[in-house]
Enzyme design. Structure first.
Site, short mmCIF file in Angstrom:
data_model
loop_
_atom_site.label_atom_id
_atom_site.label_comp_id
_atom_site.label_asym_id
_atom_site.label_seq_id
_atom_site.Cartn_x
_atom_site.Cartn_y
_atom_site.Cartn_z
N ASP A 134 30.48 19.19 -3.33
CA ASP A 134 29.53 18.46 -4.17
C ASP A 134 30.16 17.26 -4.88
O ASP A 134 29.49 16.57 -5.65
CB ASP A 134 28.88 19.42 -5.18
CG ASP A 134 27.44 19.04 -5.49
OD1 ASP A 134 26.84 18.29 -4.70
OD2 ASP A 134 26.92 19.51 -6.52
N LYS A 194 22.91 29.53 -8.01
CA LYS A 194 22.60 29.46 -6.58
C LYS A 194 22.82 30.84 -5.95
O LYS A 194 23.61 31.63 -6.43
CB LYS A 194 23.55 28.46 -5.88
CG LYS A 194 23.24 27.00 -6.15
CD LYS A 194 24.21 26.10 -5.40
CE LYS A 194 23.93 24.63 -5.67
NZ LYS A 194 22.63 24.18 -5.19
N ARG A 209 21.81 14.45 -10.84
CA ARG A 209 21.11 13.33 -11.46
C ARG A 209 21.49 13.18 -12.93
O ARG A 209 21.44 12.09 -13.49
CB ARG A 209 19.59 13.50 -11.28
CG ARG A 209 19.04 14.78 -11.84
CD ARG A 209 17.68 15.15 -11.27
NE ARG A 209 17.79 15.83 -9.99
CZ ARG A 209 16.76 16.20 -9.24
NH1 ARG A 209 15.53 15.96 -9.64
NH2 ARG A 209 16.93 16.83 -8.10
N ASP A 266 20.42 23.49 -11.95
CA ASP A 266 20.99 23.17 -10.64
C ASP A 266 20.69 21.72 -10.23
O ASP A 266 21.25 21.21 -9.26
CB ASP A 266 20.46 24.15 -9.59
CG ASP A 266 21.30 24.17 -8.33
OD1 ASP A 266 22.40 23.58 -8.35
OD2 ASP A 266 20.87 24.78 -7.33
#
Ligand code: BES
Ligand code: MN
Ligand code: ZN
Length: 498
Positions: free
Chosen positions: A290, A279, A353, A349
Site C-alpha cells: 500500500d 480488513k 485519501r 479503511d
C-alpha cells in the site's frame, strides 16, 4: 549488468552469444540472414527442418555456427511479421535475455533491437530494451538464506543498431532506459519489502540516502511538525500505530528557480490493516504494497535526477501505517484537514485519501505547474480495470491526455475515468464537510472526487494503481508501475523526446 550500443555485422561479433530474430513462419530477419550467408545456409537448413518456426518467444541456441566469430547464436521467435508490435518486441527481448541469463553466456550482442516497430523510433526500441533486460534479471531474494544462483550470470549486453547515424540517439536512449530501469527496481524493492522493515521511518531513511547519492534536497517532517501545520487527516491515520508518521519532501532542482515544478504525491501507507474497520485475513499480507504510490514517486524522481532532466520536480510522500491500536480513529470520528475542511471518517479503511488530502494541500506552497498523485487507492479500481491499466482522473483534459499518451508510449497504460460533479453527492455527511467514503457504487470515482476537493488551486491528475502496482499469485511481486509512465511524461515535458 553492463550495457552498450554498437553498429556492425552479426557474423563479425566476438562475443559469447549473438541474438537474432526469426519471424513466423520460418522467415529470417536481416541480421539472421547475414549470419546465414556467412554460414552458407546453416540457419536456413535448421529452419527448414522445423527446429525453429519463429513462434513468439521461442528460442533455439546454436553452438559453433560456421562463418561466425561468436561462441553461440541464439535464434529468437518474433511471431508473425504483420502482428509485430510493442508487446511482441518486448516479449522477444524478454525471452532472449532470459535464455542468455540461464545458459551461461557471459555477454551477448542483441540484434533484435534492429527490428522495426511500427510508430516507434530507435530511441524507443533501445529504452524499452534496457527496461526489459533489467526487468528480466530482477530478483528479490534479500530474505532467502539460499539464493537461486544463476550458474554464470549475464554481465554485459550490447544492443545493435542498423546505421551509424543511429548510434548517438541510441546511446542517449540507453542512458534514459537505464535510469528508468533503476527507478523501477528501486520502486520494486521498496514495494516488496515486508511491512516490518519498510516502515514510514525506513521510507524517510531511503529518501534521505537517495538525496545524498543524487544531489536532491530532502526534508522529513515529523509528527510534531505535522501537528504544528495542522495535518489532522494524515495524523488521524497514524494514531493507531506505534510507528510514527513521516512526511517526506524531496526536490530535484534541474531548472531555474523561476520555473514552476511538477509535484508528484505518493500514497505511503506502509501497511494497511484497515484500522478499526479491519480488513479480512485472506491476502492481507498484500497490503504491504500500500506504499507503492510512494515507491513509484521516489523511483521517478530518482530516474529524473539520474537523467539530469532540466525541470524542477518535487516528490511528496505522506507515510504512515494504518493500524487498529487503542488510540486509533473510530468510525464516526471527525477530523480537520490541513485545508480546513472537516472529514467524517465513516470507514477507517478509506485511509489513503486522508493522508493524500493533506499532502495535496501542502503541494500548494510549491506553486506547482501540475500535481500528479499516485496511490493504491481503491479495490473498486481493480474491479473496473483489472491489472492492465491504472485508473486516471484529472481536473484538466490536456493533462489527462498527456498522461494517457505517456502511458501508451511507455507501455505502462492508464485509462481515463470520469470525475463528474454528479458523483460528489455520494460524499455528503450530516455532520462534517464530507464523509471519507461514498458507498459501493463507483468506488474509485468517489475516492477521486474526495481528492478533487483538495486540488482546486492547480491542474491535477490522480493515478489509481491498486490493480497495477503489484502482481499476486505465483509471481507475486511489485511491478514498479507507473514509473515508466511518469518518467516518460517528464522526458516529454523536459523536451528530451517528442
Ligand atoms: N489500500 C486499499 C485499496 C486496495 C485494496 C488496493 C485492495 C488494492 C487491493 C485502500 O486503503 C482501501 O482499503 N480502500 C477501500 C475503500 C473503501 C473502504 C471505501 C476499498 O477499496 O475497499
Ligand atoms: Mn485501506
Ligand atoms: Zn490503503
Amino acid at each position: 549488468m553492463e550495457f552498450s550500443i554498437k553498429s556492425g555485422s552479426p557474423e563479425k561479433q566476438r562475443s559469447a552469444c549473438v541474438v537474432v530474430g526469426v519471424f513466423e513462419p520460418r522467415k529470417l530477419t536481416l541480421p539472421a540472414e547475414l549470419i546465414d550467408n556467412a554460414a552458407r545456409g546453416y540457419l536456413s537448413d535448421i529452419i527448414r527442418r522445423g527446429d525453429m518456426e519463429g513462434k513468439l518467444g521461442s528460442t533455439l541456441l546454436l553452438h559453433n555456427v560456421p562463418g561466425t566469430l561468436c561462441d553461440r547464436v541464439l535464434l529468437v521467435g518474433l511471431g508473425k511479421e504483420k502482428e509485430f508490435r510493442e508487446k511482441e518486441y518486448c516479449s522477444a527481448l524478454r525471452a532472449a535475455v532470459k535464455t542468455l541469463n540461464e545458459t551461461g553466456s557471459f555477454d551477448g550482442v542483441v540484434f533484435l533491437t534492429e527490428t522495426g516497430v511500427k510508430r516507434r523510433d530507435v530511441g524507443w526500441r533501445i529504452r524499452q530494451a534496457a527496461l526489459v533486460a533489467q526487468e528480466t534479471v530482477y530478483r528479490f531474494d534479500r530474505f532467502k538464506s539460499k539464493k537461486d544462483e544463476v550458474r554464470r550470470p549475464l554481465r554485459k549486453l550490447t544492443f545493435a543498431v542498423e546505421r551509424r547515424n543511429e548510434l548517438a540517439p541510441a546511446e542517449e536512449a540507453l542512458a534514459q532506459g537505464l535510469a528508468i530501469a533503476d527507478g523501477v527496481s528501486f520502486a520494486k524493492n521498496l514495494g516488496n519489502l515486508p511491512g516490518n522493515v519498510c516502515t514510514p521511518t525506513y521510507l524517510a531513511e531511503q529518501a534521505l540516502e537517495m538525496s545524498k547519492d543524487l544531489g536532491l534536497e530532502c526534508q522529513v517532517l515529523e509528527r510534531a511538525d505535522l501537528e504544528t501545520l495542522g495535518m489532522g487527516a494524515l495524523l488521524s491515520v497514524a494514531r493507531g500505530s506505534h510507528q510514527p508518521p513521516k512526511f517526506i519532501v524531496l526536490q530535484h532542482k534541474g531548472a531555474d528557480a523561476s520555473q514552476k515544478p511538477v509535484v508528484l504525491v505518493g500514497k505511503g501507507i506502509t501497511f494497511d490493516t484497515g484500522g478499526i474497520s479491519l480488513k479480512p485475513a485472506p491476502e492481507m499480507d498484500e497490503m504491504k504494497y500500500d506504499m507503492c504510490g510512494a515507491a513509484s514517486v521516489l523511483g521517478t524522481i530518482r530516474a529524473a535526477a539520474m537523467m539530469k532532466l532540466p525541470i524542477n520536480l518535487v516528490a511528496l510522500v505522506p507515510a504512515s501505517e494504518n493500524m487498529p491500536g487503542g488510540a486509533a480513529s473510530k468510525p464516526g470520528d471527525i477530523v480537520t484537514s490541513l485545508s480546513g475542511q472537516t472529514v467524517e471518517i465513516l470507514n477507517t479503511d478509506a485511509e489513503g485519501r486522508l493522508v493524500l488530502c493533506d499532502a495535496l494541500t501542502y503541494a500548494e506552497r510549491f506553486e506547482p505547474e501540475v500535481v500528479v498523485d499516485v496511490a493504491t487507492l481503491t479495490g473498486a479500481c481493480v474491479i473496473a480495470l483489472g491489472h492492465v491499466a491504472s485508473g486516471l482522473f484529472a481536473n484538466n483534459e490536456t493533462l489527462a491526455r498527456e498522461l494517457l499518451t505517456s502511458g501508451e508510449e511507455a507501455f505502462d497504460r492508464a485509462w481515463h475515468m470520469p470525475l463528474w460533479d454528479d458523483y460528489q453527492e455520494q460524499l455528503k455527511s450530516p455532520f462534517a464537510d464530507m464523509a471519507n467514503i461514498g458507498g459501493r457504487a463507483a468506488g474509485s470515482i468517489t475516492a477521486a472526487c474526495f481528492l478533487s476537493r483538495f486540488t482546486k488551486k492547480y491542474d491535477w491528475a490522480h493515478l489509481d494503481i491498486a490493480g497495477t502496482a503489484w502482481k499476486s499469485g505465483a509471481d507475486k511481486g511489485a511491478t514498479g508501475r507507473p514509473v515508466p509512465l511518469l518518467a516518460h511524461f517528464l522526458l516529454k515535458r523536459a523536451g528530451k523526446i517528442d
